[in-house]
Design an enzyme around this catalytic site. Sequence first.
Site, short mmCIF file in Angstrom:
data_model
loop_
_atom_site.label_atom_id
_atom_site.label_comp_id
_atom_site.label_asym_id
_atom_site.label_seq_id
_atom_site.Cartn_x
_atom_site.Cartn_y
_atom_site.Cartn_z
N ARG A 69 11.21 -0.12 12.08
CA ARG A 69 9.82 -0.27 12.54
C ARG A 69 9.75 -1.43 13.50
O ARG A 69 9.99 -2.58 13.13
CB ARG A 69 8.89 -0.49 11.34
N LYS B 292 0.84 -1.21 0.00
CA LYS B 292 0.00 0.00 0.00
C LYS B 292 0.87 1.26 0.00
O LYS B 292 0.65 2.18 -0.78
CB LYS B 292 -0.94 0.01 1.22
N ARG C 178 12.02 -6.12 5.46
CA ARG C 178 12.04 -4.69 5.76
C ARG C 178 12.49 -4.44 7.19
O ARG C 178 13.19 -3.47 7.48
CB ARG C 178 10.65 -4.08 5.52
N ARG D 159 -0.45 -8.94 13.27
CA ARG D 159 -1.01 -7.88 12.40
C ARG D 159 -1.88 -8.52 11.31
O ARG D 159 -2.95 -8.00 10.98
CB ARG D 159 0.11 -7.06 11.76
P1 AP5 Z 1 4.63 -1.49 1.90
O1 AP5 Z 1 4.44 -0.72 0.64
O2 AP5 Z 1 5.11 -0.75 3.10
O3 AP5 Z 1 3.30 -2.28 2.25
P2 AP5 Z 1 2.10 -1.81 3.16
O4 AP5 Z 1 0.89 -2.56 2.68
O5 AP5 Z 1 2.00 -0.32 3.20
O6 AP5 Z 1 2.62 -2.41 4.52
P3 AP5 Z 1 2.69 -1.77 5.97
O7 AP5 Z 1 3.50 -2.68 6.80
O8 AP5 Z 1 3.12 -0.36 5.93
O9 AP5 Z 1 1.18 -1.89 6.28
P4 AP5 Z 1 0.45 -1.96 7.60
O10 AP5 Z 1 -0.95 -1.96 7.14
O11 AP5 Z 1 0.84 -3.01 8.56
O12 AP5 Z 1 1.03 -0.66 8.30
P5 AP5 Z 1 0.36 0.69 8.74
O13 AP5 Z 1 1.44 1.67 8.81
O14 AP5 Z 1 -0.87 1.00 7.98
O15 AP5 Z 1 5.59 -2.72 1.55
C1 AP5 Z 1 6.05 -3.60 2.54
C2 AP5 Z 1 7.44 -4.10 2.11
O16 AP5 Z 1 7.31 -4.85 0.91
C3 AP5 Z 1 8.43 -2.97 1.82
O17 AP5 Z 1 9.70 -3.35 2.25
C4 AP5 Z 1 8.38 -2.85 0.29
O18 AP5 Z 1 9.59 -2.38 -0.26
C5 AP5 Z 1 8.11 -4.30 -0.13
N1 AP5 Z 1 7.35 -4.39 -1.38
C6 AP5 Z 1 6.33 -3.58 -1.79
N2 AP5 Z 1 5.87 -3.98 -3.00
C7 AP5 Z 1 6.60 -5.07 -3.35
C8 AP5 Z 1 6.60 -5.95 -4.48
N3 AP5 Z 1 5.74 -5.78 -5.49
N4 AP5 Z 1 7.48 -6.97 -4.50
C9 AP5 Z 1 8.36 -7.18 -3.47
N5 AP5 Z 1 8.43 -6.37 -2.37
C10 AP5 Z 1 7.54 -5.34 -2.31
O19 AP5 Z 1 -0.15 0.30 10.23
C11 AP5 Z 1 0.75 0.04 11.29
C12 AP5 Z 1 -0.03 -0.08 12.58
O20 AP5 Z 1 -0.67 1.18 12.86
C13 AP5 Z 1 -1.17 -1.09 12.58
O21 AP5 Z 1 -0.71 -2.39 12.90
C14 AP5 Z 1 -2.09 -0.50 13.67
O22 AP5 Z 1 -1.61 -0.80 14.95
C15 AP5 Z 1 -1.96 0.99 13.44
N6 AP5 Z 1 -2.97 1.51 12.51
C16 AP5 Z 1 -2.73 2.10 11.30
N7 AP5 Z 1 -3.87 2.46 10.73
C17 AP5 Z 1 -4.87 2.09 11.57
C18 AP5 Z 1 -6.30 2.17 11.50
N8 AP5 Z 1 -6.93 2.70 10.45
N9 AP5 Z 1 -7.01 1.68 12.57
C19 AP5 Z 1 -6.40 1.15 13.64
N10 AP5 Z 1 -5.04 1.04 13.76
C20 AP5 Z 1 -4.30 1.49 12.72
#
Ligand code: AP5
Length: 193
Positions: free
Chosen positions: A134, A14, A128, A146
């Site tokens: 992180r 994402k 990552r 998660r």
């Molecule tokens: P990346 O692009 O970072 O993927 P992502 O889907 O954004 O993953 P995140 O880990 O950031 O998502 P998340 O939903 O857990 O985190 P968030 O910050 O929202 O890619 C991941 C890795 O893969 C990278 O190293 C990238 O380079 C690699 N990659 C990407 N595309 C690729 C490809 N095609 N091929 C190979 N490699 C690839 O949430 C974190 C925490 O915040 C949650 O756990 C929760 O506690 C809290 N939180 C956030 N939002 C909310 C909400 N709305 N409600 C409640 N709690 C929330």
Amino acid sequence: MFNLILFGPPGSGKGTQSEKLIAKYGLNHLSTGDLLRSEIAAKTPLGLEAKNIMDKGQLVPDEVVIGMISSALDANPTAKGFLFDGFPRTGAQAQALDNLLELKEASINVMLALDVSEKELVKRLLKRGETSGRSDDTNEHVIRARITEYHNKTAIVAEYYRQFNKVVLIKGEGSVDDIFAALSKEIDERNKE
Ligand code: AP5
């Protein structure tokens, strides 16, 4: 206004795709994960509370993230559209987002949902975690927590938008550029001014 939800489990790409999409389409990027990490970095009371929850791989309370999104929408009254990344993550958040957008006479145009296998998600996040700093990436137990939160509380959000015919599933494995092209195609079909 063109409003897009980029949806998918942790590690589905994402954040990676959001950066490219906002550059191409001029949308405002609203990532609740990034907003929460800014609060943590600034050591605010909200950030300290959120860190404990995020480090366990759990979701922070709905009212916290809904409040952050409401403020961000109000702070950008002239935006041509928003890309929501990591939000909404529960049914209550989805309902709240619809209500907030309705106040601005807007709505969600499409949810693009990235489909990636659990094995690939864990592999990406552990990799990552070697360099990102992180804390929720370093430990496989937390990564799996998660993903479990996603299945238990977040996957149903796609059902919510599916009833309005707004969900498109996109293969999230392969090259970043190929996935970006598939996402762009769906946006172009819906974003004809
Ligand atoms: P990346 O692009 O970072 O993927 P992502 O889907 O954004 O993953 P995140 O880990 O950031 O998502 P998340 O939903 O857990 O985190 P968030 O910050 O929202 O890619 C991941 C890795 O893969 C990278 O190293 C990238 O380079 C690699 N990659 C990407 N595309 C690729 C490809 N095609 N091929 C190979 N490699 C690839 O949430 C974190 C925490 O915040 C949650 O756990 C929760 O506690 C809290 N939180 C956030 N939002 C909310 C909400 N709305 N409600 C409640 N709690 C929330």
